[in-house]
Design a protein around this motif. Structure first.
Motif, short mmCIF file in Angstrom:
data_model
loop_
_atom_site.label_atom_id
_atom_site.label_comp_id
_atom_site.label_asym_id
_atom_site.label_seq_id
_atom_site.Cartn_x
_atom_site.Cartn_y
_atom_site.Cartn_z
N THR A 18 -3.60 4.43 -14.38
CA THR A 18 -2.37 3.95 -13.76
C THR A 18 -2.56 2.72 -12.87
OG1 THR A 18 -2.68 5.51 -11.93
CG2 THR A 18 -1.32 6.25 -13.78
N GLU A 19 -3.79 2.36 -12.54
CA GLU A 19 -4.03 1.27 -11.60
C GLU A 19 -3.41 -0.06 -12.07
OE1 GLU A 19 -5.24 1.46 -8.52
OE2 GLU A 19 -5.39 3.61 -8.83
N ALA A 20 -3.64 -0.43 -13.33
CA ALA A 20 -3.10 -1.69 -13.86
C ALA A 20 -1.58 -1.65 -13.89
CB ALA A 20 -3.66 -1.98 -15.25
N PHE A 21 -1.03 -0.50 -14.26
CA PHE A 21 0.43 -0.35 -14.30
C PHE A 21 1.03 -0.53 -12.92
CE2 PHE A 21 4.07 2.50 -13.66
CZ PHE A 21 4.97 1.93 -14.53
N ILE A 22 0.44 0.13 -11.93
CA ILE A 22 0.95 0.06 -10.56
C ILE A 22 0.85 -1.36 -10.02
CG2 ILE A 22 0.56 0.82 -8.18
CD1 ILE A 22 -0.25 3.56 -9.38
N SER A 23 -0.27 -2.01 -10.27
CA SER A 23 -0.45 -3.39 -9.81
C SER A 23 0.60 -4.31 -10.43
CB SER A 23 -1.85 -3.86 -10.18
OG SER A 23 -2.04 -5.20 -9.80
N ALA B 221 1.12 3.96 -3.05
CA ALA B 221 0.85 5.39 -2.82
C ALA B 221 1.99 6.24 -3.35
CB ALA B 221 0.64 5.64 -1.34
N ARG B 222 3.23 5.80 -3.16
CA ARG B 222 4.39 6.55 -3.66
C ARG B 222 4.39 6.60 -5.17
NH1 ARG B 222 9.77 4.61 -1.18
NH2 ARG B 222 10.51 6.38 -2.38
N VAL B 223 4.08 5.48 -5.82
CA VAL B 223 4.05 5.44 -7.28
C VAL B 223 2.92 6.34 -7.80
CG1 VAL B 223 3.70 3.98 -9.31
CG2 VAL B 223 5.12 3.16 -7.42
N LYS B 224 1.76 6.31 -7.15
CA LYS B 224 0.64 7.17 -7.56
C LYS B 224 1.03 8.65 -7.49
CE LYS B 224 -3.15 4.10 -6.41
NZ LYS B 224 -4.30 3.86 -5.54
N GLU B 225 1.79 9.01 -6.46
CA GLU B 225 2.25 10.40 -6.34
C GLU B 225 3.15 10.77 -7.53
OE1 GLU B 225 4.16 11.06 -2.59
OE2 GLU B 225 2.41 10.40 -1.46
N LEU B 226 4.01 9.85 -7.93
CA LEU B 226 4.92 10.11 -9.04
C LEU B 226 4.17 10.23 -10.37
CD1 LEU B 226 7.82 7.68 -8.08
CD2 LEU B 226 7.83 10.18 -7.93
N ASP C 284 0.83 -1.21 0.00
CA ASP C 284 0.00 0.00 0.00
C ASP C 284 0.86 1.26 0.00
OD1 ASP C 284 -2.35 -1.48 0.00
OD2 ASP C 284 -2.53 -1.43 2.19
N THR C 285 1.94 1.25 0.78
CA THR C 285 2.84 2.39 0.84
C THR C 285 3.55 2.57 -0.49
OG1 THR C 285 3.18 2.00 3.20
CG2 THR C 285 4.78 3.42 2.10
N GLN C 286 4.02 1.47 -1.07
CA GLN C 286 4.69 1.55 -2.37
C GLN C 286 3.73 2.05 -3.44
OE1 GLN C 286 6.14 -2.47 -2.73
NE2 GLN C 286 8.17 -1.92 -1.98
#
Length: 45
Positions: A22-27, A9-14, A5-7
């Motif tokens: 971006t959801e599929a990319f982050i997952s 959140a950091r990627v979403k900020e970037l 979850d923390t990781q």
């Protein structure tokens, strides 16, 4: 090591200025990171 979850959140900020979804990319990114961490962990004998 940070939680998923923390990781995420950091990627979403970037990616806040990214216009594509971006959801599929982050997952997928977190899955790959988790897999790499699993591979790099030394096996106990």
């Amino acid at each position: 090591m940070e939680s998923d979850d923390t990781q995420a959140a950091r990627v979403k900020e970037l990616l806040v200025d990214c216009y594509k979804p971006t959801e599929a990319f982050i997952s997928g990114l977190l899955d790959k990171i988790w897999g790499m961490q699993k591979l790099s962990t030394p096996q106990k004998k």
